[in-house]
Each structure stands twice: as C-alpha cells, then as structure tokens.
Motif scaffolding. Structure first.
Motif, PDB file in Angstrom:
ATOM      1  N   THR A 233       0.834  -1.185   0.000  1.00 40.08           N
ATOM      2  CA  THR A 233       0.000   0.000   0.000  1.00 40.08           C
ATOM      3  C   THR A 233       0.876   1.245   0.000  1.00 40.08           C
ATOM      4  OG1 THR A 233      -0.096  -0.013   2.412  1.00 40.08           O
ATOM      5  CG2 THR A 233      -1.856  -1.179   1.242  1.00 40.08           C
ATOM      6  N   SER A 285      -4.434  -5.447   4.480  1.00 40.98           N
ATOM      7  CA  SER A 285      -4.157  -4.647   3.284  1.00 40.98           C
ATOM      8  C   SER A 285      -4.946  -5.162   2.087  1.00 40.98           C
ATOM      9  CB  SER A 285      -2.659  -4.675   2.976  1.00 40.98           C
ATOM     10  OG  SER A 285      -2.395  -4.157   1.697  1.00 40.98           O
ATOM     11  N   ALA A 286      -4.937  -6.478   1.873  1.00 40.22           N
ATOM     12  CA  ALA A 286      -5.661  -7.054   0.736  1.00 40.22           C
ATOM     13  C   ALA A 286      -7.161  -6.806   0.864  1.00 40.22           C
ATOM     14  CB  ALA A 286      -5.374  -8.550   0.646  1.00 40.22           C
ATOM     15  N   THR A 287      -7.695  -6.902   2.085  1.00 44.00           N
ATOM     16  CA  THR A 287      -9.127  -6.674   2.299  1.00 44.00           C
ATOM     17  C   THR A 287      -9.492  -5.222   2.018  1.00 44.00           C
ATOM     18  OG1 THR A 287      -9.149  -8.398   3.994  1.00 44.00           O
ATOM     19  CG2 THR A 287     -11.009  -6.872   3.970  1.00 44.00           C
ATOM     20  N   GLN A 289      -7.880  -3.055   0.068  1.00 41.72           N
ATOM     21  CA  GLN A 289      -7.748  -2.756  -1.358  1.00 41.72           C
ATOM     22  C   GLN A 289      -8.844  -3.414  -2.189  1.00 41.72           C
ATOM     23  OE1 GLN A 289      -3.485  -2.323  -2.829  1.00 41.72           O
ATOM     24  NE2 GLN A 289      -3.141  -3.543  -0.991  1.00 41.72           N
ATOM     25  N   ARG A 290      -9.326  -4.540  -1.717  1.00 40.72           N
ATOM     26  CA  ARG A 290     -10.411  -5.223  -2.436  1.00 40.72           C
ATOM     27  C   ARG A 290     -11.726  -4.456  -2.339  1.00 40.72           C
ATOM     28  NH1 ARG A 290      -9.470  -9.790  -0.404  1.00 40.72           N
ATOM     29  NH2 ARG A 290     -10.961  -9.740   1.317  1.00 40.72           N
ATOM     30  N   ASN A 291     -11.886  -3.663  -1.308  1.00 44.16           N
ATOM     31  CA  ASN A 291     -13.159  -2.986  -1.068  1.00 44.16           C
ATOM     32  C   ASN A 291     -13.193  -1.539  -1.546  1.00 44.16           C
ATOM     33  OD1 ASN A 291     -15.278  -4.590   0.672  1.00 44.16           O
ATOM     34  ND2 ASN A 291     -13.256  -5.224   1.413  1.00 44.16           N
ATOM     35  N   ARG A 293     -12.392   1.564  -4.611  1.00 43.85           N
ATOM     36  CA  ARG A 293     -12.504   1.759  -6.051  1.00 43.85           C
ATOM     37  C   ARG A 293     -11.339   2.625  -6.530  1.00 43.85           C
ATOM     38  NH1 ARG A 293     -17.465   5.267  -4.922  1.00 43.85           N
ATOM     39  NH2 ARG A 293     -15.874   5.820  -3.357  1.00 43.85           N
ATOM     40  N   ILE A 325     -15.911  -3.983   5.719  1.00 39.20           N
ATOM     41  CA  ILE A 325     -14.546  -4.432   5.971  1.00 39.20           C
ATOM     42  C   ILE A 325     -14.469  -5.175   7.300  1.00 39.20           C
ATOM     43  CG2 ILE A 325     -12.189  -3.645   6.427  1.00 39.20           C
ATOM     44  CD1 ILE A 325     -12.762  -1.314   4.471  1.00 39.20           C
ATOM     45  N   GLU A 328     -15.891  -8.686   6.891  1.00 34.93           N
ATOM     46  CA  GLU A 328     -15.002  -9.568   6.120  1.00 34.93           C
ATOM     47  C   GLU A 328     -13.826 -10.031   6.969  1.00 34.93           C
ATOM     48  OE1 GLU A 328     -13.664  -8.561   2.272  1.00 34.93           O
ATOM     49  OE2 GLU A 328     -15.613  -7.770   1.601  1.00 34.93           O
ATOM     50  N   ASP A 332     -12.857 -14.015   8.398  1.00 34.35           N
ATOM     51  CA  ASP A 332     -11.674 -14.651   7.815  1.00 34.35           C
ATOM     52  C   ASP A 332     -10.828 -15.278   8.922  1.00 34.35           C
ATOM     53  OD1 ASP A 332      -9.134 -15.199   6.607  1.00 34.35           O
ATOM     54  OD2 ASP A 332      -9.636 -13.794   5.013  1.00 34.35           O
TER      55      ASP A 332
END
Length: 400
Positions: A233, A285-287, A289-291, A293, A325, A328, A332
């Motif tokens: 990031t 970080s992945a979560t 960035q996935r959420n 735009r 977020i 999620e 996980d």
C-alpha cells in the motif's frame, strides 16, 4: 578502396555489434531481473560473429560453409525474438521457430549445393529469418498494448526490421540490378546494405531498450519509494501527495477519510510471533484494497494503522464500507488460530479541500481511538448517518 580498406569497412559493423553486445551484457549484470537484456546481448554477439565470418570469407568458402554460418544468423535472430518476447511477456513459439529454422537451413543447403540459385537462396533464407522474428508479434497484438510512445516505437521498429529483412533481397535487386552471383561478393551492394541495415537497427534497438529500461528502473524506484514493502500500500508521504491531487479535483467530491487500526495487534505479535503479525497486516491490506474503487487510496501510516481516502462518498457511505470491511475481517480465519478473531476499529471524517487534509486526518484518528476506547471492533464517525448504517457504527459530535 584497397583490399585492406574493404576488410576494415566490412568488419566495422560486426565490431560495433560486439561492442553493443558487451554494453548490454554489462547492463544485464546490473539488472539481472531484466532477462531480455541477456537475450538481446546474445542476439548481437551471434549476429556479430555471423557478420564477421561472412565478411572475411570468399564466395567459394562461403558456399562451402553456408549452412553452418546461416545457423549462427538464425540463432541470433531467434535470440532477438526471445528478447522481444521476454520484454512483452509473450511466447516465441519455440517449436514453430525450430521448424521454420530447419526449413530455412534446408532451403539454404539446397540452393547452395544442389540447385545453385543465389536469389532463391537469399529469398528463402531471409523469409525464414523474418518469420522467426515475427513469431511473438501476433501474441503482442492480442494483449493490451502499452500506450507510451517508447514501447510503441520499439514495437514498430522491431516489426519494420523483420519486414525489411524479408524484403531486402528484392529491394536490392530492384535498386542495384545485381547479377545472379553479384550479391554473394563481399563488397556487393546487397552485403553492404545488409551490414548497414543490421547495424542501424541494432543501434536503434539499443537506444530504445536503454531508454525503456531506464524508465522502468525509475518507475520501480519510485514505486519502492511510495509503497510500503510489506503490504504494497502507499506510505504516508505518497498518500499525502496523492490525496492533495484528488482533493483538487472537484469531480471526486464528496471525499471521506477512513482511519483504521488493527485491534490488539501487539497481542498478536507477542502471542503468535511477528511472522503471523506480518500475515495479518497483509490480509488487512488485501481486504482494504479489495473494497475500494479507483481512484480511492489505501495507505499504511505505520505499525497497524491504515488510512483510506474515499472519493464520491458521504459519511454514511464510508461508514457502511467500514462495516463491510469489519465483517469480512471477522469472518476470515485463515491467519489467526480459530479461537481468535481479527477485528479493526475505524474513525471516519469528511474533507473538502487539501488545506483541510491534516485536520481531517487528525479528526479521523481521534474518532478511531474513540472507537477503541468504546470497546473496539466498531466505527465512529462525525455527521449525519442513514438509519441503515448498521451495527457497530456510532455517530459522535464533530468536535471533542
């Protein structure tokens, strides 16, 4: 010119090619991840060897060793194609290249030793070279093409070289009206054209490749400067630069700042080790960035704290994003042991201008710590919320 002068003239392009090969070899030693440089270095070295031997041999000796010398040129051309393919991340189709090479060598042998037809020999061999060079091109056009002028210039220069190689015997025959055997003389118009064209395109490729490689290195260094090495990031400095640019674009407003902090992160590091902590940071970080735009921003401000800049969204929308977020991450269980749950606390504020960025970040940070003090695993915001903002989201006053 004397015979000695002729020899120097004929050998000069091959010596220049060897120099370019050495230059590219040095570049590859310093940038080993750029494998296409090694293939281009090999292409130049093999081509220089072919040009040097071909320039020194008499027509009789050339006929005797034509197949072996032609193999050097074919290998050099395949290395050039491999370099281009490596750069573009496409295939050279080695099986098809081998077939084309064998057919070209068979034609070379046939028109040299059986049916001695010099022009058919040149046409068939140059056609084989050109086809090998063009093998990666079809795959390049199937992929999204780079729009920058350097890569486009390199692509079309490469295609032009392949097509010129194919047409070279015809062009020289039309221009020079060379007899059947004249093209095979060391000082013929055809051979001088071959030498000069190969050297010209080699110089052009070298300049373009060096420019593209330097630009890629600068881009890589800039990316390493702007991004956190672990989570990929943005870092704090890069976030501030990018955020101010987005705040200047009124089309992206309203804009919200979302500050998030992983709950009990020290306990995770102390209880399960720093390697587990790093995996938690990467998962978060992945979560995040996935959420988001484009052109939303995600940054790691240090430790376990992340900050998001969200475009075209009000506080209620940012709150719903924080809730999504949270849910999620809570669902996980791939990183922490099953008895543990990964949670985050968020603070959300609005920002209207770049001059307000620092105060908005402080406000989001204050609200985030307010969420932690209220029990963690929740989001606090300042402003008006829609009724369906969701559980775990609380509205607080905009000032302490």
């Amino acid at each position: 010119m004397s015979a000695a002068d002729d020899r120097i003239f004929l050998l000069a392009p091959s010596l220049a090619m060897l120099f370019l090969a050495g230059l590219l070899g040095i570049c590859w030693l310093n940038q080993r991840q750029q494998r296409f440089l090694l293939w281009l270095c090999s292409a130049y070295a093999l081509t220089a060897l072919y040009l040097g031997i071909r320039s020194l041999l008499s027509p009789e000796d050339l006929d005797h060793h034509a197949t072996g010398i032609g193999t050097l040129y074919l290998l050099g051309s395949w290395c050039l194609a491999r370099s281009f393919a490596e750069r573009r991340r496409v295939s050279t189709h080695p099986g098809l290249a081998l077939l084309i090479g064998l057919v070209a060598l068979a034609a070379l042998f046939y028109f040299t030793h059986i049916d001695q037809n010099f022009w058919d020999r040149l046409y068939s061999f140059n056609l084989g070279i050109a086809l090998i060079l063009l093998l990666p091109v079809s795959d390049v056009f199937k992929k999204p093409r780079a729009k920058d002028w350097l890569n486009q210039t390199l692509l079309w220069s490469y295609i032009t070289y392949a097509l010129f190689t194919m047409a070279r015997p015809l062009l020289v025959s039309l221009w020079g009206h060379t007899g059947l055997g004249g093209a095979m003389q060391p000082n013929s118009l055809y051979w001088a054209t071959t030498l000069m064209s190969v050297l010209f395109f080699a110089l052009l490729f070298t300049v373009l490749i060096c420019a593209v490689t330097m630009r890629d290195i600068v881009s890589q260094l800039r990316s390493e400067r702007d991004h956190d090495a672990l989570t990929k990031t943005l870092n704090r400095r890069a976030f501030n630069e990018a955020a101010r640019l987005r705040l200047a674009d009124q089309r992206l407003h309203p804009i919200a700042i979302l500050a998030g902090d992983i709950d009990h992160f020290k306990r995770i590091n102390d209880g399960w080790g720093h390697e587990r902590g790093d995996r938690v940071l990467q998962l978060v970080s992945a979560t995040l960035q996935r959420n988001v735009r484009s052109p939303d921003l995600v940054a790691r401000f240090g430790g376990e704290e992340f900050v998001l800049l969200l475009k075209c969204i009000d506080l209620a929308g940012a709150g719903r994003l924080a809730q999504r977020i949270r849910l999620e991450l809570g669902a996980d269980n791939t990183v922490l042991p099953h008895e543990a749950q990964l949670t985050m606390s968020f603070g959300i504020s609005a920002v209207k201008a770049s001059a307000q960025l620092d105060s908005a970040l402080k406000e989001a940070d204050r609200l985030m710590y307010s969420a932690k003090n209220a029990g963690r695993d929740r989001a606090h915001t300042a402003g008006v919320l829609y009724p369906d903002a969701g559980p775990g989201l609380q509205m607080l006053a905009a000032t302490p």
